[in-house]
Every structure is written in C-alpha cells, then in structure tokens.
Design a protein around this motif. Sequence first.
Motif, PDB file in Angstrom:
ATOM      1  N   ASP A 195      30.095 -16.717 -10.373  1.00 14.47           N
ATOM      2  CA  ASP A 195      31.258 -17.320  -9.545  1.00 14.47           C
ATOM      3  C   ASP A 195      32.618 -16.629  -9.573  1.00 14.47           C
ATOM      4  O   ASP A 195      32.926 -15.832 -10.210  1.00 14.47           O
ATOM      5  CB  ASP A 195      31.657 -18.714 -10.564  1.00 14.47           C
ATOM      6  CG  ASP A 195      30.424 -19.741 -10.734  1.00 14.47           C
ATOM      7  OD1 ASP A 195      29.411 -19.381 -10.177  1.00 14.47           O
ATOM      8  OD2 ASP A 195      30.786 -20.692 -11.466  1.00 14.47           O
ATOM      9  N   ASP A 196      33.225 -16.999  -8.428  1.00 17.18           N
ATOM     10  CA  ASP A 196      34.359 -16.192  -7.997  1.00 17.18           C
ATOM     11  C   ASP A 196      35.459 -16.906  -7.019  1.00 17.18           C
ATOM     12  O   ASP A 196      34.684 -17.910  -6.548  1.00 17.18           O
ATOM     13  CB  ASP A 196      34.247 -14.678  -7.736  1.00 17.18           C
ATOM     14  CG  ASP A 196      33.238 -14.658  -6.393  1.00 17.18           C
ATOM     15  OD1 ASP A 196      33.318 -15.478  -5.781  1.00 17.18           O
ATOM     16  OD2 ASP A 196      32.636 -13.510  -6.125  1.00 17.18           O
ATOM     17  N   TYR A 197      36.411 -16.227  -6.667  1.00 16.28           N
ATOM     18  CA  TYR A 197      37.204 -16.782  -5.990  1.00 16.28           C
ATOM     19  C   TYR A 197      37.956 -15.691  -5.036  1.00 16.28           C
ATOM     20  O   TYR A 197      38.361 -14.386  -5.785  1.00 16.28           O
ATOM     21  CB  TYR A 197      38.041 -17.799  -6.290  1.00 16.28           C
ATOM     22  CG  TYR A 197      39.305 -17.113  -7.292  1.00 16.28           C
ATOM     23  CD1 TYR A 197      40.662 -16.778  -6.773  1.00 16.28           C
ATOM     24  CD2 TYR A 197      39.059 -16.727  -8.632  1.00 16.28           C
ATOM     25  CE1 TYR A 197      41.540 -16.214  -7.447  1.00 16.28           C
ATOM     26  CE2 TYR A 197      40.070 -16.117  -9.371  1.00 16.28           C
ATOM     27  CZ  TYR A 197      41.278 -15.993  -8.762  1.00 16.28           C
ATOM     28  OH  TYR A 197      42.376 -15.127  -9.563  1.00 16.28           O
ATOM     29  N   THR A 198      38.591 -15.770  -3.792  1.00 18.21           N
ATOM     30  CA  THR A 198      39.491 -15.020  -3.223  1.00 18.21           C
ATOM     31  C   THR A 198      40.698 -15.867  -2.698  1.00 18.21           C
ATOM     32  O   THR A 198      40.560 -17.040  -2.531  1.00 18.21           O
ATOM     33  CB  THR A 198      38.740 -14.321  -2.217  1.00 18.21           C
ATOM     34  OG1 THR A 198      38.430 -15.167  -1.243  1.00 18.21           O
ATOM     35  CG2 THR A 198      37.909 -13.439  -2.552  1.00 18.21           C
ATOM     36  N   ALA A 199      42.063 -15.293  -2.362  1.00 17.51           N
ATOM     37  CA  ALA A 199      42.983 -16.127  -1.968  1.00 17.51           C
ATOM     38  C   ALA A 199      43.680 -15.085  -0.853  1.00 17.51           C
ATOM     39  O   ALA A 199      44.109 -13.764  -1.476  1.00 17.51           O
ATOM     40  CB  ALA A 199      44.102 -16.614  -2.818  1.00 17.51           C
ATOM     41  N   HIS A 200      43.556 -15.396   0.497  1.00 17.21           N
ATOM     42  CA  HIS A 200      44.542 -14.492   1.428  1.00 17.21           C
ATOM     43  C   HIS A 200      45.733 -15.067   2.006  1.00 17.21           C
ATOM     44  O   HIS A 200      45.536 -16.221   2.490  1.00 17.21           O
ATOM     45  CB  HIS A 200      43.273 -14.267   2.478  1.00 17.21           C
ATOM     46  CG  HIS A 200      42.162 -13.470   2.056  1.00 17.21           C
ATOM     47  ND1 HIS A 200      42.145 -12.077   2.152  1.00 17.21           N
ATOM     48  CD2 HIS A 200      40.924 -14.184   1.926  1.00 17.21           C
ATOM     49  CE1 HIS A 200      40.760 -11.839   1.857  1.00 17.21           C
ATOM     50  NE2 HIS A 200      40.171 -13.075   1.492  1.00 17.21           N
ATOM     51  N   ALA A 201      46.965 -14.360   2.088  1.00 17.46           N
ATOM     52  CA  ALA A 201      47.979 -15.041   2.341  1.00 17.46           C
ATOM     53  C   ALA A 201      48.841 -14.182   3.356  1.00 17.46           C
ATOM     54  O   ALA A 201      48.841 -13.012   3.389  1.00 17.46           O
ATOM     55  CB  ALA A 201      48.887 -15.439   1.089  1.00 17.46           C
ATOM     56  N   GLY A 202      49.726 -14.752   4.367  1.00 15.67           N
ATOM     57  CA  GLY A 202      50.426 -14.223   4.985  1.00 15.67           C
ATOM     58  C   GLY A 202      52.020 -14.518   4.248  1.00 15.67           C
ATOM     59  O   GLY A 202      52.654 -15.628   4.216  1.00 15.67           O
ATOM     60  N   VAL A 203      52.660 -13.353   4.137  1.00 22.58           N
ATOM     61  CA  VAL A 203      54.116 -13.328   3.591  1.00 22.58           C
ATOM     62  C   VAL A 203      54.718 -12.516   4.490  1.00 22.58           C
ATOM     63  O   VAL A 203      54.721 -11.263   4.317  1.00 22.58           O
ATOM     64  CB  VAL A 203      54.198 -12.930   2.205  1.00 22.58           C
ATOM     65  CG1 VAL A 203      55.345 -13.187   1.493  1.00 22.58           C
ATOM     66  CG2 VAL A 203      53.018 -13.539   1.241  1.00 22.58           C
ATOM     67  N   GLY A 204      55.920 -13.156   5.205  1.00 19.37           N
ATOM     68  CA  GLY A 204      57.006 -12.351   5.791  1.00 19.37           C
ATOM     69  C   GLY A 204      56.349 -11.509   7.104  1.00 19.37           C
ATOM     70  O   GLY A 204      56.854 -10.179   7.036  1.00 19.37           O
ATOM     71  N   GLY A 205      55.040 -12.018   7.530  1.00 21.54           N
ATOM     72  CA  GLY A 205      54.539 -11.027   8.562  1.00 21.54           C
ATOM     73  C   GLY A 205      53.661  -9.916   8.013  1.00 21.54           C
ATOM     74  O   GLY A 205      52.800  -9.448   8.824  1.00 21.54           O
ATOM     75  N   GLU A 206      53.665 -10.038   6.644  1.00 23.18           N
ATOM     76  CA  GLU A 206      52.572  -9.109   6.124  1.00 23.18           C
ATOM     77  C   GLU A 206      51.356  -9.897   5.393  1.00 23.18           C
ATOM     78  O   GLU A 206      51.471 -11.027   5.103  1.00 23.18           O
ATOM     79  CB  GLU A 206      53.277  -8.136   5.176  1.00 23.18           C
ATOM     80  CG  GLU A 206      54.163  -7.379   5.471  1.00 23.18           C
ATOM     81  CD  GLU A 206      54.649  -6.398   4.324  1.00 23.18           C
ATOM     82  OE1 GLU A 206      54.364  -6.890   3.148  1.00 23.18           O
ATOM     83  OE2 GLU A 206      55.939  -5.698   4.670  1.00 23.18           O
ATOM     84  N   GLN A 207      50.083  -9.307   5.077  1.00 23.11           N
ATOM     85  CA  GLN A 207      48.939 -10.010   4.815  1.00 23.11           C
ATOM     86  C   GLN A 207      48.805  -9.547   3.197  1.00 23.11           C
ATOM     87  O   GLN A 207      48.899  -8.275   2.940  1.00 23.11           O
ATOM     88  CB  GLN A 207      47.801  -9.713   5.542  1.00 23.11           C
ATOM     89  CG  GLN A 207      47.945 -10.301   6.994  1.00 23.11           C
ATOM     90  CD  GLN A 207      47.805 -11.986   6.851  1.00 23.11           C
ATOM     91  OE1 GLN A 207      47.019 -12.468   6.196  1.00 23.11           O
ATOM     92  NE2 GLN A 207      48.633 -12.492   7.589  1.00 23.11           N
TER      93      GLN A 207
END
Length: 242
Positions: free
Chosen positions: A219-231
């Motif tokens: 089992d695993d997970y990932t989280a992708h986010a945008g912060v101030g125009g950056e990934q």
Amino acid sequence: MDEDLRERLRTAAAAHRPDRARMLARIERGMAEEPPSRPARGPRTPMPWLRVAGATAAVCGVLAAGAFAVTAAGREDPSGGQRVAAGPASPSSSSPTAGTQPSPGRGGALPAVNGPLRSEGSLNPNSNSYWAQSEVTVTTDRPLTSLTVELRIALNGGVNATGSWRSLPERDFVVSAREKDGFLVYRWTLKPRRSVPTGTHTFAGQYNHASGARDAGRDDYTAHAGVGGEQTSVGGVFTERR
C-alpha cells in the motif's frame, strides 16, 4: 496597695513560668476519668471543668493543625506559581501528554517532507480483522492552489471499497474510487479556483478484507500540490498507529 507591693507583684508575675507538662498531664487525667454515675432521678451531674478544658484544648489543637496545613498548601513560591504537595505517582502519570506523537508500529513513522509540504501515512487504530482505514495527513505551511491525493490499497486478502472521507470541505474536491493495476485507488482532486489553507488535512480510504491480519506492505500514497506557482509532491507508505 502601696507602690512597693505592686512592684513586687509585677516582678513575681513576670518571673512565673507555668509547668506546662504538669498541666497537660492533669488535663489528660481529667479526660480519662469515668463520669460519675447519675442518680435515678434528678438533674444530670455536670461535667468536671477539667474535662471541658481538655476537650476544648483538643479541638483547638485540631483546628490549628488544619489551619496550618491549608496555609502551607496554598503558599506561593518565589516564581509566582502555587506550590502544591505532590502525591504518589499513578500508573497513568507516565502516559503521553496531549500532542505527543503516538508510537508507530512497523518500520516507525515515515513522514515525507518537500518544501512547504509534509505528509504521513498510517493505519487507523480502529481497524480490525475484517475492516480497515488507511489515512494520509498532508501538512502545508502555505496555501495550496492545487492538490491531488492518491491512496492505493493492494487488492490482496479480499479487499473491497467501503467509502472514503476528507477533513476539507467535500464541495471543494472531485472524489473517485476504482480498481486499477491490482490496487484499489482512492483519489481526491481539488477543483479549479479552490484552495487549501495552511494546516494539517486528512484523507482516508476505507475497505473490507478477509478475516485476519492483512499484509499492507504494498500500500502507498502520493500527494501533488501547487504552491505559489510551483509544483511539489510527497509520498510514502503506511505505518500502524496506536
């Protein structure tokens, strides 16, 4: 009375030292005496004055001791805090305080950190021999303009989906659950023109499984986010949280 006599009386009074031990002994003897038998009729025999005096002295002593104890217990120390007498330590006094991280199970806690983003995966302690909940916590110290969290549960041991939830508003996310490449995949995607505030946020997937302990090693997970125009992105596996 002439002045000379008065002076001698004052001197004698000042020099007098009462025999305290003898007085206390007399009081104790008086208290220990049995009251005289009362006649069949007539008024009650009054209590001897020594017994009254002894009882009064005993009561005064108890009150004085109580007053001293209360005063001592409430005395403040120089730092301004109140000094309180400590009792014996109870078994619960060694338990972790509020806010202390719980002791992780297999492999220890595995938080992932990347820039302003931090995450951790854990198995909810209420999971049992037939049902489980895997949780992902995402912490950010800056608002997020985009976020996609994906939680993957290996399809072993009779796994099947029973639901999901997140601590952020439901209306802000598109949620899906499907089976793909041997995994049950839960996905939360932040809708356009929505944002995620700073803080710690939880995403959880729930599922049934066959009776007994289930191997969660894949089992695993990932989280992708945008912060101030950056990934930025983080990911990891799950530990048992107690």
